[in-house]
Design a protein around this motif. Structure first.
Motif, mmCIF file in Angstrom:
data_model
loop_
_atom_site.group_PDB
_atom_site.id
_atom_site.type_symbol
_atom_site.label_atom_id
_atom_site.label_comp_id
_atom_site.label_asym_id
_atom_site.label_seq_id
_atom_site.Cartn_x
_atom_site.Cartn_y
_atom_site.Cartn_z
ATOM 1 N N ASP A 58 42.162 40.253 39.089
ATOM 2 C CA ASP A 58 42.457 39.846 40.464
ATOM 3 C C ASP A 58 41.876 40.824 41.483
ATOM 4 O O ASP A 58 41.904 40.574 42.693
ATOM 5 N N MET A 76 31.302 38.608 46.631
ATOM 6 C CA MET A 76 31.716 38.456 45.236
ATOM 7 C C MET A 76 32.964 37.579 45.121
ATOM 8 O O MET A 76 33.959 37.799 45.811
ATOM 9 N N LYS A 77 32.919 36.568 44.256
ATOM 10 C CA LYS A 77 34.046 35.663 44.053
ATOM 11 C C LYS A 77 34.848 36.001 42.796
ATOM 12 O O LYS A 77 36.043 35.709 42.707
ATOM 13 N N ALA A 78 34.174 36.588 41.819
ATOM 14 C CA ALA A 78 34.834 36.961 40.564
ATOM 15 C C ALA A 78 34.035 38.093 39.939
ATOM 16 O O ALA A 78 32.844 38.269 40.230
ATOM 17 N N TYR A 79 34.695 38.845 39.080
ATOM 18 C CA TYR A 79 34.015 39.938 38.385
ATOM 19 C C TYR A 79 33.480 39.404 37.061
ATOM 20 O O TYR A 79 34.263 38.973 36.202
ATOM 21 N N PRO A 80 32.166 39.366 36.873
ATOM 22 C CA PRO A 80 31.581 38.703 35.701
ATOM 23 C C PRO A 80 32.068 39.257 34.363
ATOM 24 O O PRO A 80 32.178 38.497 33.395
ATOM 25 N N LYS A 81 32.369 40.550 34.295
ATOM 26 C CA LYS A 81 32.758 41.147 33.016
ATOM 27 C C LYS A 81 34.229 40.926 32.676
ATOM 28 O O LYS A 81 34.668 41.222 31.571
ATOM 29 N N ASP A 82 35.019 40.423 33.671
ATOM 30 C CA ASP A 82 36.430 40.135 33.421
ATOM 31 C C ASP A 82 36.883 39.098 34.445
ATOM 32 O O ASP A 82 37.349 39.429 35.534
ATOM 33 N N SER A 83 36.750 37.843 34.092
ATOM 34 C CA SER A 83 37.041 36.759 35.035
ATOM 35 C C SER A 83 38.528 36.671 35.380
ATOM 36 O O SER A 83 38.908 36.050 36.367
ATOM 37 N N SER A 84 39.390 37.309 34.565
ATOM 38 C CA SER A 84 40.828 37.259 34.832
ATOM 39 C C SER A 84 41.270 38.295 35.863
ATOM 40 O O SER A 84 42.395 38.234 36.362
ATOM 41 N N LEU A 124 39.991 40.128 44.840
ATOM 42 C CA LEU A 124 39.479 38.833 44.382
ATOM 43 C C LEU A 124 40.500 37.707 44.488
ATOM 44 O O LEU A 124 40.137 36.543 44.666
ATOM 45 N N LYS A 125 41.796 38.059 44.362
ATOM 46 C CA LYS A 125 42.837 37.036 44.385
ATOM 47 C C LYS A 125 44.013 37.510 45.239
ATOM 48 O O LYS A 125 44.189 38.707 45.470
#
Length: 654
Positions: A46, A36-44, A78-79
């Motif tokens: 981390d 997973m690179k980002a959470y689709p329901k909240d791209s902001s 994620l970040k």
């Protein structure tokens, strides 16, 4: 009959009772999770909680009852800004030899390296135990090899003896990052009668309740099994002007109301407020302690002899306790012994204010303890009595129908006023016959008046005087800050908040404890609120930076805006412009009113030859504005900021 209460507060709705399974096996992470690179329901976001599972059971061992919580949590990093989530801790409570214990702390870090899942294990030498205070220890651990893209998971078991705490630990479904799946289960034998309070703004995806047999104390007994799930929970975004995040996050909390174990133990605790009141009077010995006040008799006589009127006597009693008993900074709703506190000359808020209550009684006044929950501790529930939600005590009197509060922990809170930390809707009056809720919504405001007198020269420099006057809760705050920091550091803060001010002289007055406004007067030069362009000067007449930006940035809000008290701010400035100059453009007057007369902002500029007069007034007439009023409040502050940036255009005449 199954003896449990569940109440759903503030929009908690059970959407489904069909069990959806989302069980994560400990020690495994899927390729999908690691990739997973980002959470689709909240791209902001981390990071995201992929799975948070809690399970509570009751255990009977060696004639002791234990409440056992098992937790399993899995988080995707994620970040880089979320790398600190690799560190976690388990806080354990202890009183004497009675203590919580943690077992089986374990964890893994998962990374994708060269297309393969690599798993690193949390080892025992990565777990550290440290003492946080006399009553708390912390078991800290940091998962290994955590980097951007990692998945981390950990689990542990906490055992709490019921002799230390009667209640299961609160389960919080929501986090400051999104939560894909949060599940909580609890199996309760029918001998325990719990009040269960569910609150927050996220709906339940699963809400199950079923009768079961529970193995307890060597035999099977009837009980109830509960299962609650929040799915795809949004991150809780902290907003300005709230009490505490715990008032608004989705959670479930517990308080033991009674035990009915035939032949072993039958006892009522706080099933309702009447029972809670009795518990405080009898089990906590509040009434008995307030009868044993003979050691205060001579002090009471001396205070009454030196102070003729009632108000002076109350102030003298408060000041005596404040001056002679040091507050240790802690809070409570009882005292371990008033004479002991008196002799030691130190205590917590419960000790100090119960001693003040006793002194007032010895002086002949009908004073009683009033318990409350501070703002940082969260709201109390007026329907169900949760004793553990109360953490503070003040002295209270009803004098000819008027509520009188006294708090000897705060030097600057006058008689009738509770400290700002106590402004939390309502408190409970502990009384043998007249126990009741008492409103803590203050009549006193946070008032601030600023007056400026300045002369503007042709170079665009302002020189003159600025005075601040703080009254009500503003005075309590200003006087406390001045005493705590000292005059030099207080002035440094004023300069930091207003970097364009060059202050040459400052004078403070009415800084002592009284009900008068504190004054701060400055002589200064300002050179950044005027812009010169040829023979034109552009003056920003609002000289402070109090409203440089809107504190309300979110496009919507689900919970109230809680200021604690109402607010009244007035700014008045007079400017004298140079000879030969004339005002050619000035901001227009403005007035905006909140719905239902909830507040008002007015702004006006008057020009009379070389004199410019500016008056800005902000009134917030309510301590609390509800979610439905948020957009009006946001627009209200937008208008204030807009007017604060407007300029007076001054041009040199030919």
């Amino acid at each position: 009959m199954i003896k449990y209460i569940i109440t759903f507060v503030t929009f908690m709705v059970a959407l489904s009772t069909t069990a959806q399974e989302n069980k994560h096996k400990f020690g495994e992470a899927s390729l999908e999770e690691i990739s997973m690179k980002a959470y689709p329901k909240d791209s902001s976001a981390d990071a995201v909680v992929l799975y948070d599972y809690g399970e509570t059971n009751f255990r009977y061992t060696n004639n002791n009852i234990f409440i056992v919580l098992k937790q399993h949590k899995k988080v995707k990093i994620l970040k880089k800004s979320a790398l600190d989530r690799a560190s976690s801790s388990v806080l354990l409570y202890k009183v004497g030899n009675n203590e919580e214990r943690v077992f089986d702390i374990k964890g893994f870090t998962y990374n994708l390296i060269d297309g393969k899942v690599v798993k690193d294990k949390l080892s025992k030498d990565m777990i550290f135990k440290e003492k946080s205070s006399d009553n708390y220890t912390n078991h800290k651990f940091t998962l290994p090899n955590v980097k951007e893209g990692s998945v981390i998971e950990y689990s542990y078991e906490i055992e709490t003896p019921m002799t230390l705490s009667h209640n299961p630990k609160m389960w919080i479904f929501q986090n400051d990052i999104p939560v894909v799946w949060s599940e909580y289960r609890i199996d309760i034998p029918n001998i325990f009668y719990y009040t269960m309070l569910m609150s927050g703004y996220l709906p339940l995806a699963i809400n199950e309740k079923k009768p079961i047999n529970i193995r307890f104390a060597g035999s099977d007994m009837p009980g109830v099994s509960y299962r609650f799930v929040v799915e795809n929970g949004a991150a809780f975004k902290d907003e300005p002007y709230i009490t505490t995040a715990l008032d608004y996050v989705s959670k479930i909390d517990f308080e033991l109301a009674s035990i009915d174990w035939t032949g072993v133990l039958t006892k009522n605790f706080s099933l309702d407020y009447a029972s809670m009141n009795k518990t405080l009077l009898v089990d906590y010995n509040l009434e008995e302690q307030l009868r044993k006040t003979n050691f205060l008799k001579n002090i009471a006589k001396e205070i009454k002899a030196k102070n003729a009127d009632t108000l002076s006597q109350w102030r003298a009693a408060k000041n005596y306790v404040f001056s002679n008993i040091k507050w240790d900074g802690k809070s409570s709703i009882y005292s371990t012994g008033l004479k002991k506190v008196f002799d030691k000359k130190e205590g917590d808020a419960g000790d100090i204010n119960l001693l003040l209550t006793a002194l007032l009684r010895e002086m002949g006044y009908d004073a009683n303890p009033l318990i409350l929950s501070t703002r940082s501790n969260g709201y109390i529930n007026e329907t169900y009595a949760l004793l553990k939600k109360f953490n503070y005590l003040v002295a209270y009197m009803n004098y000819y129908g008027k509520d009188i509060f006294l708090d000897a922990t705060d030097e600057f809170a006058d008689v009738g006023v509770v400290p700002t930390r106590c402004l939390n809707k309502k408190g409970w009056l502990v009384h043998p016959t007249e126990a009741r809720f008492v409103s803590l919504i203050p009549k006193e405001q946070d008032r601030e008046y600023k007056k400026a007198e300045f002369v503007l020269n042709e170079e665009g420099e302002l020189s003159g005087k600025m005075s601040f006057s703080y009254a009500g809760y503003g005075a309590i705050r200003a006087k406390s800050d001045l005493k705590e920091t000292g005059q030099e550091k207080y002035l440094e803060k004023v300069k930091k908040d207003n970097p364009s001010w060059s202050i040459s002289k400052v004078q403070y007055s009415n800084t002592e404890p009284n009900n008068r406004a504190m004054e701060a007067a400055f002589e200064l030069n300002i050179n950044e609120h005027v812009t010169k362009a040829g023979n034109v000067l552009y003056l920003k007449p609002i000289l402070s930076n109090d409203y440089a930006e809107n504190p309300f940035k979110a496009s919507e809000r689900s919970f109230p805006v809680d200021f604690g008290c109402s607010l009244d701010e007035t700014y008045m400035a007079n400017f004298e412009i140079p000879e030969g100059y004339k005002v050619i453009e000035a901001p227009k007057s403005a007035s905006i009113t909140l719905p239902s007369d909830g507040g008002r902002f007015s702004y006006m500029v008057r020009v009379d030859g070389r004199k410019i007069n500016v008056v800005s007034k902000i009134q917030l007439k309510k301590p609390i504005y509800y979610a439905e009023e948020y957009l009006f409040l946001k627009e209200f502050f937008d208008k204030i900021i807009e007017k604060n940036q407007e300029q007076v255009v001054i041009k040199k005449e030919n």
